[in-house]
Write a protein that holds these residues in place. Structure first.
Motif, PDB file in Angstrom:
ATOM      1  N   UNK A   1      23.634 -10.862  11.538  1.00 32.14           N
ATOM      2  CA  UNK A   1      22.746  -9.702  11.958  1.00 32.14           C
ATOM      3  C   UNK A   1      22.451 -10.169  10.596  1.00 32.14           C
ATOM      4  N   UNK A   2      22.709 -10.698   9.565  1.00 32.42           N
ATOM      5  CA  UNK A   2      22.287 -11.433   7.871  1.00 32.42           C
ATOM      6  C   UNK A   2      22.299 -12.938   8.224  1.00 32.42           C
ATOM      7  N   UNK A   3      23.244 -13.400   8.546  1.00 34.20           N
ATOM      8  CA  UNK A   3      22.779 -15.582   8.185  1.00 34.20           C
ATOM      9  C   UNK A   3      22.555 -16.583   9.208  1.00 34.20           C
ATOM     10  N   UNK A   4      22.860 -15.439  10.562  1.00 34.05           N
ATOM     11  CA  UNK A   4      22.546 -16.408  11.303  1.00 34.05           C
ATOM     12  C   UNK A   4      20.780 -15.487  12.179  1.00 34.05           C
ATOM     13  N   UNK A   5      20.508 -14.489  11.691  1.00 35.12           N
ATOM     14  CA  UNK A   5      19.139 -14.291  11.546  1.00 35.12           C
ATOM     15  C   UNK A   5      18.202 -14.763  11.217  1.00 35.12           C
ATOM     16  N   UNK A   6      18.883 -14.858   9.829  1.00 38.56           N
ATOM     17  CA  UNK A   6      18.029 -15.631   8.922  1.00 38.56           C
ATOM     18  C   UNK A   6      17.427 -16.577   9.131  1.00 38.56           C
ATOM     19  N   UNK A   7      19.133 -17.705   9.952  1.00 41.71           N
ATOM     20  CA  UNK A   7      18.649 -18.912   9.912  1.00 41.71           C
ATOM     21  C   UNK A   7      17.821 -19.398  10.896  1.00 41.71           C
ATOM     22  N   UNK A   8      17.524 -18.236  11.812  1.00 43.84           N
ATOM     23  CA  UNK A   8      17.289 -18.623  13.016  1.00 43.84           C
ATOM     24  C   UNK A   8      15.709 -18.570  12.611  1.00 43.84           C
ATOM     25  N   UNK A   9      14.999 -17.312  12.042  1.00 41.94           N
ATOM     26  CA  UNK A   9      13.806 -17.023  11.545  1.00 41.94           C
ATOM     27  C   UNK A   9      13.450 -18.324  10.827  1.00 41.94           C
ATOM     28  N   UNK A  10      13.527 -19.153  10.031  1.00 44.31           N
ATOM     29  CA  UNK A  10      14.056 -19.881   8.799  1.00 44.31           C
ATOM     30  C   UNK A  10      13.445 -21.239  10.275  1.00 44.31           C
ATOM     31  N   UNK A  11      14.485 -21.413  11.127  1.00 41.41           N
ATOM     32  CA  UNK A  11      13.934 -22.675  11.975  1.00 41.41           C
ATOM     33  C   UNK A  11      12.759 -22.376  12.291  1.00 41.41           C
ATOM     34  N   UNK A  12      12.271 -20.534  13.121  1.00 40.00           N
ATOM     35  CA  UNK A  12      11.439 -20.720  14.014  1.00 40.00           C
ATOM     36  C   UNK A  12      10.136 -21.321  12.471  1.00 40.00           C
ATOM     37  N   UNK A  13      10.407 -20.878  11.568  1.00 37.89           N
ATOM     38  CA  UNK A  13       8.999 -21.324  11.165  1.00 37.89           C
ATOM     39  C   UNK A  13       9.139 -22.588  10.301  1.00 37.89           C
TER      40      UNK A  13
END
Length: 290
Positions: free
Chosen positions: A230-242
């Motif tokens: 929920x935290x590390x992977x979800x944030x990493x995906x959001x950063x990647x999408x940006x």
């Protein structure tokens, strides 16, 4: 091949660490010849608005700078307990600032984020005292401290109070950080974030933008305290999408506490956490203007 679970002696040490003298057994064996300490530097008027600076003994003018924030559920912590983090990075040529910040019940959100921003701004100002030309600056944290670092790096409000911008950061590093935890489940955290009126803006996840600085996110796969998916992977995906540069490392042999403990010299062989931090800092420094 993944490493086996944390060995028995390390588990025993963790039990000792969680007793009445946190991390003292670790700091007792790190040595003091790999850094020069500037202790008890105030960045504010409160007794907890203090920090320690660990300077490399060689290569000071070329050294990047990392400001580190420890965990403790925004309720506890002492910068002296994290001397092993300062030593681990300073011995690899990185100036390391370990900062205290105000905690609950003295304060609630967002005071600890404001303190972390103030410590970062203090560091930026004082780099000129240590270096002829200030080098690249990073923020880093573990657990609650990773949240603090994330807020500074992703939410422009906090550095703006010091006439600074996250764009000045060459990158940021989070170890087992909580980046999106609404609705709050942990009863110890609820009053800190004004549950049930916790503002959405308190979550680092919602501040990701294409202008966010590069990130190194690390987590222990078996972590039961802060969900790495929920935290590390979800944030990493959001950063990647940006389209933000983000590097991730997951460790099956570590847990929520041991991911920071293995930065200490006696345990660095277990997983390369400190090596990954060093490599990220040096790589981003080589590609960024101070």
């Amino acid at each position: 091949m993944p490493r086996p679970a944390v060995p028995f002696f390390l588990a025993v040490l963790i039990v000792i660490i969680m007793g009445c003298s946190p991390l003292a057994p670790v700091n007792a064996v790190i040595g003091e010849d790999t850094y020069r300490l500037l202790a008890d530097q105030p960045y504010g008027d409160n007794e907890r608005q203090m920090l320690d600076v660990y300077l490399p003994v060689v290569g000071l003018d070329e050294a990047p700078v990392v400001v580190f924030f420890y965990g403790g559920s925004w309720r506890s912590g002492d910068r002296a307990d994290y001397a092993f983090v300062g030593e681990a990075l300073a011995s690899r040529g990185i100036i390391t600032v370990v900062a205290d910040y105000r905690v609950y019940p003295e304060v609630t959100y967002p005071a600890f984020v404001q303190d972390s921003a103030a410590a970062t701004a203090w560091t930026r100002t004082h780099q000129q005292d240590w270096q002829a030309q200030p080098q690249s600056l990073f923020v880093m944290g573990h657990s609650a401290g990773a949240y603090n670092a994330a807020m500074i790096a992703l939410d422009k409000r906090w550095l703006a109070a010091h006439d600074l911008d996250p764009g000045m950061l060459a990158g940021w590093i989070g170890l087992s950080g909580p980046y999106e935890f609404l609705p709050i489940i942990n009863p110890d955290v609820k009053p800190i974030f004004h549950h049930p009126r916790t503002p959405k803006q308190s979550q680092p996840f919602y501040h990701v933008s294409p202008q966010s600085p590069p990130a190194l996110l690390m987590a222990a796969t078996p972590d039961k305290l802060v969900d790495p998916e929920r935290n590390t992977r979800q944030l990493a995906e959001a950063l990647h999408k940006a389209d933000v540069s983000v590097e991730t490392h997951y460790y099956e042999s570590l847990h929520h506490l041991t991911i920071i403990l293995v930065m200490a010299k006696p345990f660095q062989w277990w997983e390369p956490v400190v090596d990954e931090v060093h490599d990220f800092v040096m790589h981003q420094s080589a590609n960024a203007s101070p």
